[in-house]
Scaffold this motif. Structure first.
Motif: not given
Length: 262
Positions: A105-108, A120-122, A126-127
């Motif tokens: 999970d990108a939040a953690e 990077t994030s395509r 967006l956290f």
């Protein structure tokens, strides 16, 4: 770890197409340049012999692998296990031993504070607080997003879709840049791109719509009337037109703490 709706969608795409792509045929016209190329250029320029990169929402890893060679250590994370299986196959095919993939999970993200050089994030999540935490002072965030005018005519015909109605508000690129500034990042670059995709047939557009989240729960049968109306209106000599709008924002974590902007 529970799979959210986006992860379920991308897992269906990976299971159907073998990754984050489809065999839909199109001819693309990039009047402002190709956004993927510029994104790669910015990310490669940030690399180095000891640089560490995290790619958020990496999907099948093909985009990440294009920029991975200039980094010492690269990790791609995603919430779709099916996409990550495709990513591992793509990595192994090019023997990119510096690249790992993880269901996360990108939040953690689990990274220590001040650990990464680049995030990077395509068109992914967006956290900002988490990304700022894991970046070292002076580290860089590079984000590609979908603009408010993306596929607007299609969404208006279907009366729904990704960021539906956002064209009535301010530019999404500017909104993202402001959010980055409020989170304490220093925005260093911003570019918007308008381009056209011409699908060679109605069937190609139908295939494409199953592979992307432009429309909510697109269904070829249930949406046939709206689809046929759109094709009739958008058909040109070059194919069935789909107007796209993307943007890229690059921002830096300040070298010193306590520089948040209001």
């Amino acid at each position: 770890m529970a799979m959210d709706m986006d992860a379920e969608f991308y897992s269906r795409v990976a299971d159907r197409f073998g990754g984050y792509f489809s065999d839909a045929r199109s001819t693309d016209v990039f009047v402002d340049g190709r956004p993927e190329d510029l994104f790669d250029e910015w990310v490669i320029a940030l690399g180095g012999a000891r640089a560490r990169l995290l790619d958020v929402g990496c999907a099948d890893g093909r985009s990440l692998l294009r920029t991975s060679l200039v980094y010492e250590a690269v990790k791609g994370i995603d919430l779709s296990s099916s996409m990550l299986e495709s990513a591992v196959r793509n990595r192994d095919a090019v023997s990119a031993s510096n690249v790992t993939f993880e269901l996360c999970d990108a939040a953690e993200t689990g990274f220590p504070d001040d650990h990464l050089d680049v995030v990077t994030s395509r068109r992914g999540p967006l956290f900002l607080d988490e990304f700022k935490r894991v970046l070292r002072p002076g580290g860089t965030l590079v984000y590609m997003g979908i603009g408010e005018q993306d596929a607007r005519e299609l969404k208006e015909e279907f009366e729904r879709g990704q960021n539906f109605g956002s064209w009535n508000d301010g530019p999404l690129a500017g909104e993202v840049a402001r959010d980055m500034s409020k989170s304490g990042f220093l925005v260093t670059k911003k570019r918007e791109f308008r381009f056209e995709e011409f699908y060679h047939s109605a069937g190609d557009l139908d295939t494409f719509l199953h592979a992307v989240p432009i429309l909510d729960d697109y269904d070829s049968m249930a949406d046939k009337s709206a689809f046929d109306r759109y094709v009739a209106a958008a058909a040109e000599a070059a194919g069935v037109r789909l107007s796209r709008h993307w943007f890229i924002v690059q921002a830096q974590k300040p070298m010193t703490a306590g520089t948040s902007h209001s």
